[in-house]
Design an enzyme around this catalytic site. Structure first.
Site, PDB file in Angstrom:
ATOM      1  N   GLN A 203     -16.541  46.421  73.030  1.00 12.84           N
ATOM      2  CA  GLN A 203     -17.886  46.987  73.039  1.00 12.84           C
ATOM      3  C   GLN A 203     -18.858  45.879  73.430  1.00 12.84           C
ATOM      4  O   GLN A 203     -19.095  44.953  72.647  1.00 12.84           O
ATOM      5  CB  GLN A 203     -18.224  47.566  71.674  1.00 12.84           C
ATOM      6  CG  GLN A 203     -17.181  48.564  71.165  1.00 12.84           C
ATOM      7  CD  GLN A 203     -17.202  49.878  71.918  1.00 12.84           C
ATOM      8  OE1 GLN A 203     -18.111  50.687  71.775  1.00 12.84           O
ATOM      9  NE2 GLN A 203     -16.178  50.102  72.733  1.00 12.84           N
ATOM     10  N   GLY A 244     -23.544  56.321  66.404  1.00 15.99           N
ATOM     11  CA  GLY A 244     -22.480  55.812  67.248  1.00 15.99           C
ATOM     12  C   GLY A 244     -22.984  55.029  68.454  1.00 15.99           C
ATOM     13  O   GLY A 244     -24.178  54.989  68.752  1.00 15.99           O
ATOM     14  N   HIS A 245     -22.043  54.436  69.167  1.00 11.96           N
ATOM     15  CA  HIS A 245     -22.416  53.580  70.293  1.00 11.96           C
ATOM     16  C   HIS A 245     -23.101  54.370  71.419  1.00 11.96           C
ATOM     17  O   HIS A 245     -22.824  55.539  71.648  1.00 11.96           O
ATOM     18  CB  HIS A 245     -21.205  52.811  70.830  1.00 11.96           C
ATOM     19  CG  HIS A 245     -20.079  53.651  71.317  1.00 11.96           C
ATOM     20  ND1 HIS A 245     -18.854  53.126  71.621  1.00 11.96           N
ATOM     21  CD2 HIS A 245     -19.973  54.973  71.573  1.00 11.96           C
ATOM     22  CE1 HIS A 245     -18.053  54.080  72.043  1.00 11.96           C
ATOM     23  NE2 HIS A 245     -18.703  55.217  72.030  1.00 11.96           N
ATOM     24  N   ASN A 246     -24.040  53.689  72.064  1.00  9.43           N
ATOM     25  CA  ASN A 246     -24.785  54.218  73.219  1.00  9.43           C
ATOM     26  C   ASN A 246     -25.769  55.323  72.878  1.00  9.43           C
ATOM     27  O   ASN A 246     -26.316  55.962  73.783  1.00  9.43           O
ATOM     28  CB  ASN A 246     -23.848  54.736  74.320  1.00  9.43           C
ATOM     29  CG  ASN A 246     -22.915  53.678  74.855  1.00  9.43           C
ATOM     30  OD1 ASN A 246     -23.171  52.491  74.706  1.00  9.43           O
ATOM     31  ND2 ASN A 246     -21.831  54.093  75.460  1.00  9.43           N
TER      32      ASN A 246
END
Length: 338
Positions: A203, A244-246
């Site tokens: 990531q 969560g990511h993004n």
């Protein structure tokens, strides 16, 4: 290229090196071509290697400027003519392997060459606080006991960081409040299937908290897989929330306790999500929309609408269906008094 404050990048790898590491097959390319970074299809340039694992991204693949792309033999013909094809049965796993070799998480410098943390006037740190190299903290900010702030993290002025907080890979604005035991900047959940089983996908993004954001205790905000995770100005996040990511939240968004956002969710300005609401990946919730508590959002929500239910749908429809189901159940049982 990943942010140098948080990642250390290697000099690069030739395609010959990449083939040796991953076992991919080079199709019509120069083995001496040097790759300096990894990137998604839409961000890649001639120095980058990208991957195509899902044909739904074929339009991005057709337009990519990547120097090389990992893909399966089935999709090899989708690549632009100028893009070198690296054929492998597990494109994302191969990409993850090269990402780990090209971009390592920045560690503490034990050679005496570390950039010291920079603290402006009036910064207060509690007992047991750990500051990584290159950390910057603005005037008047207060850091609670036993909080760990990783290398390169930037914190603005007049912030309140609680005890036992973990901050990494993040840029934090002014007047931000972060509750105790919250974790910001850990790796998002990214896995890919490889020859030896599941592998973690590096990531390589950051978390950005804009001015006047509040994050409650025991919440977790993951850094981006490549793009940043962004929490917009004035947004308020309750305790025990997962982002969560993004994910990208607009300004003045509210997330009540136990809300969970999967990766790449977009939420417009002023939207509100009730407690224990869940949102699946890549869903967009429009400006000013409201989501009822305990709802599960699996489709895009238009601006200004109120949705509820599992799966979530417009509130009036959800209520009508709930009433209809109750009536049907009552009839089957012979009425409420039977």
């Amino acid at each position: 290229m990943p942010d140098a404050r948080f990642f250390e990048s290697a000099p690069g790898l030739s395609l010959a090196d990449i083939i040796e590491v991953t076992g991919a097959v080079l199709v019509d390319g120069n083995p001496g071509l040097k790759i300096e970074t990894v990137a998604p299809l839409i961000h890649a340039d001639e120095r980058s290697v990208a991957f195509l694992a899902d044909p739904k991204y074929r339009s991005a693949h057709a337009a990519t400027r990547a120097g090389a792309v990992f893909l399966t033999e089935r999709h090899a013909d989708l690549a632009p003519a100028e893009c070198v094809r690296l054929v492998t049965p597990a494109p994302q796993a191969a990409w993850a392997d090269i990402a780990r070799r090209l971009h390592a998480v920045r560690q503490a410098d034990h050679r005496g060459e570390a950039r010291p943390a920079q603290l402006e006037d009036g910064v207060a740190t509690g007992p047991g606080v750990v500051l990584g190299q290159g950390v910057s903290i603005g005037a008047g900010s207060r850091i609670g006991a036993n909080t760990v702030i990783g290398p390169g993290v930037q914190i603005g002025r007049d912030c309140e960081i609680g005890a036992n907080v973990s901050l990494g890979f993040c840029l934090i604005g002014d007047r931000v409040r972060i509750g105790a035991s919250t974790v910001i900047g850990e790796a998002g959940f990214g896995v890919a299937g490889g020859a030896s089983g599941l592998v973690d996908v590096p990531q390589l993004g950051r978390v950005i908290l804009q001015d006047d954001v509040s994050v409650g205790a025991n919440s977790c905000i993951d850094r981006g897989a490549w793009d940043d995770t962004v929490i917009g100005e004035g947004s308020k996040i309750d305790n025990l929330v997962q982002v969560g990511h993004n994910c990208r939240l607009g300004r003045h968004v509210i997330l009540a306790g136990h809300t969970g956002l999967s990766g790449s969710v977009t939420i417009g300005d002023g939207a509100q999500l009730g407690g224990r609401a869940g949102v699946t990946d890549h869903v967009a919730i429009g400006k000013g929309a409201r989501i009822a508590a305990a709802s599960m959002v699996i489709n895009d929500v238009p601006a200004g609408e109120v949705w509820g239910g599992q799966p979530a749908r417009p509130m009036r429809r959800f209520l009508r269906e709930t009433v209809w189901l109750a009536k049907q159940a009552s009839r089957r049982q012979g009425g409420p008094d039977e």
